[in-house]
Design a protein around this motif. Structure first.
Motif, short mmCIF file in Angstrom:
data_model
loop_
_atom_site.label_atom_id
_atom_site.label_comp_id
_atom_site.label_asym_id
_atom_site.label_seq_id
_atom_site.Cartn_x
_atom_site.Cartn_y
_atom_site.Cartn_z
N PHE A 99 48.06 5.55 43.57
CA PHE A 99 46.86 6.37 43.50
C PHE A 99 46.07 6.09 42.24
O PHE A 99 44.90 6.44 42.15
CB PHE A 99 47.23 7.85 43.56
N GLY A 100 46.68 5.47 41.25
CA GLY A 100 45.97 5.15 40.03
C GLY A 100 46.92 5.08 38.85
O GLY A 100 48.01 5.66 38.87
N ARG A 101 46.50 4.35 37.80
CA ARG A 101 47.30 4.22 36.59
C ARG A 101 47.04 5.35 35.61
O ARG A 101 47.80 5.56 34.68
CB ARG A 101 46.99 2.87 35.92
N VAL A 106 44.67 10.31 39.07
CA VAL A 106 45.63 10.61 40.14
C VAL A 106 45.51 12.08 40.55
O VAL A 106 45.42 12.41 41.74
CB VAL A 106 47.08 10.31 39.69
N LEU A 107 45.49 12.96 39.56
CA LEU A 107 45.41 14.39 39.85
C LEU A 107 44.07 14.76 40.47
O LEU A 107 43.99 15.63 41.34
CB LEU A 107 45.63 15.19 38.56
N ASP A 108 43.01 14.11 40.02
CA ASP A 108 41.68 14.37 40.58
C ASP A 108 41.66 14.02 42.07
O ASP A 108 41.17 14.80 42.90
CB ASP A 108 40.62 13.56 39.84
N ALA A 109 42.20 12.84 42.42
CA ALA A 109 42.23 12.43 43.83
C ALA A 109 43.11 13.37 44.64
O ALA A 109 42.76 13.78 45.75
CB ALA A 109 42.74 11.00 43.93
N ASP A 135 51.41 23.61 43.19
CA ASP A 135 51.53 23.61 41.73
C ASP A 135 52.72 22.77 41.28
O ASP A 135 52.65 22.06 40.26
CB ASP A 135 51.69 25.04 41.21
N LEU A 136 53.83 22.86 42.03
CA LEU A 136 55.00 22.05 41.70
C LEU A 136 54.68 20.57 41.88
O LEU A 136 55.09 19.73 41.08
CB LEU A 136 56.18 22.44 42.59
N MET A 137 53.90 20.27 42.92
CA MET A 137 53.51 18.88 43.19
C MET A 137 52.70 18.34 42.02
O MET A 137 52.94 17.20 41.57
CB MET A 137 52.66 18.84 44.46
N ALA A 145 53.89 10.33 36.35
CA ALA A 145 52.83 9.46 35.83
C ALA A 145 53.00 9.23 34.34
O ALA A 145 52.81 8.12 33.84
CB ALA A 145 51.46 10.06 36.12
N GLN A 146 53.38 10.29 33.61
CA GLN A 146 53.58 10.16 32.17
C GLN A 146 54.74 9.21 31.87
O GLN A 146 54.66 8.36 30.99
CB GLN A 146 53.87 11.52 31.54
#
Length: 310
Positions: A99-101, A106-109, A135-137, A145-146
């Protein structure tokens, strides 16, 4: 005795494929290995969709980043548009990093798809919005991602250290003011701008402050390294601390690196080592910070002028 009745077999009704699925795949380069990875992604996700009777594969959205396209993600944007148009009910992708680096992207999408009511499945992480609290997701996406970003950063730092240690790093021949590159990419002295480097060191050891040097350069109409009439104070500070002017190059000297790499006689010198060291001593003295019985404080002593041969 009655004859056996003829039996007509009626095949069971196949379940209606009512959920429209879009698969998204992405690779970061168009190299052979990455293209093979892309083929594997498409094949694997297609098989997953085919195993669920209620799912109908509508489209495959594929992005291939390259030096020509840069970070453009046309197919991903097309996927989002199809979701907004209600042409897709479920999005399935290999993992979160597809979904993105960037975690924010990623969260926006993900949030866009959540608002649209689109079911999102990250196959590798076994994450599905159908059975995971939103929210857990988000929390899971952020942590994964981090971790991936930290891993990539670590690999990049390791690569830089390896090339620095082996002497193969191109950073050794990174151009700075006073130098230019020859046909092989090696540093050679730029006769015109190197004279300005010598002038700056000379003015500083002659007692001029950094602001005084800037005024003198602008008075002489000497353009900055970026071609501007105005010079920046930091530009002078960096030049006066750059050992590359002595012919030596030190890598990994900033940040939290516990190892530094020094390449001696890496390039022709503009400034002698004696003059360079004299400037460093003078810079420390002009900082006016001293430590004595009273403690650490600023000294009221003023620096004096002293000339060195360049």
């Amino acid at each position: 005795m009655p004859s056996n009745p003829v039996v007509h077999y009626i095949p069971p009704k196949l379940p209606l494929r009512e959920k429209r699925v879009g698969i998204y795949c992405r690779v970061s380069t168009n190299g052979m290995e990455q293209l093979q990875s892309l083929t594997a992604q498409v094949s694997h996700l297609t098989r997953i969709v085919s195993t669920v009777p209620q799912w109908l594969l509508v489209d495959a959205y594929i992005d291939i980043a390259s030096s020509k396209t840069g970070s453009s993600r046309k197919e991903f944007n097309r996927l989002l548009e199809d979701c907004k148009s209600k042409e897709i009910d479920i999005v399935i992708t290999k993992n979160i990093s597809r979904f993105g680096r960037d975690t924010v992207k990623v969260l926006d999408a993900f949030n866009q798809l959540k608002v649209l009511g689109i079911r999102v499945i990250f196959e590798q992480e076994d994450l599905d919005t159908n059975n995971t609290d939103a929210d857990l997701m988000v929390s899971i996406i952020e942590s994964i991602a981090q971790a991936e970003n930290e891993s990539r950063s670590k690999n990049i730092r390791m690569g830089i250290k390896y090339r620095a240690a082996s002497g193969a790093s191109k950073l050794y021949d990174r151009k700075c003011y006073g130098y230019k590159h020859d046909e092989e990419g090696k540093l050679i002295i730029d006769e015109k701008t190197s004279q300005n480097v010598k002038l700056i060191f000379e003015l500083y050891l002659g007692g001029q402050s950094v602001l005084g040097i800037i005024k003198e350069l602008e008075k002489r109409k000497i353009l900055s390294p970026t071609g501007k009439e105005k010079w920046c104070k930091r530009t002078i500070d960096v030049m006066l601390s750059n050992e590359k002017y002595t012919g030596d190059v030190k890598l990994m000297k900033s940040g939290n690196s516990d190892v530094q790499y020094l390449s001696e006689d890496n390039n022709p010198a503009i400034i002698s080592k004696e003059v360079f060291e004299a400037v460093q001593v003078e810079k420390r003295r002009r900082s006016n910070v001293v430590t004595d019985d009273v403690g650490t404080h600023r000294s009221s002593k003023r620096y004096s002028s002293k000339m060195y041969n360049l």
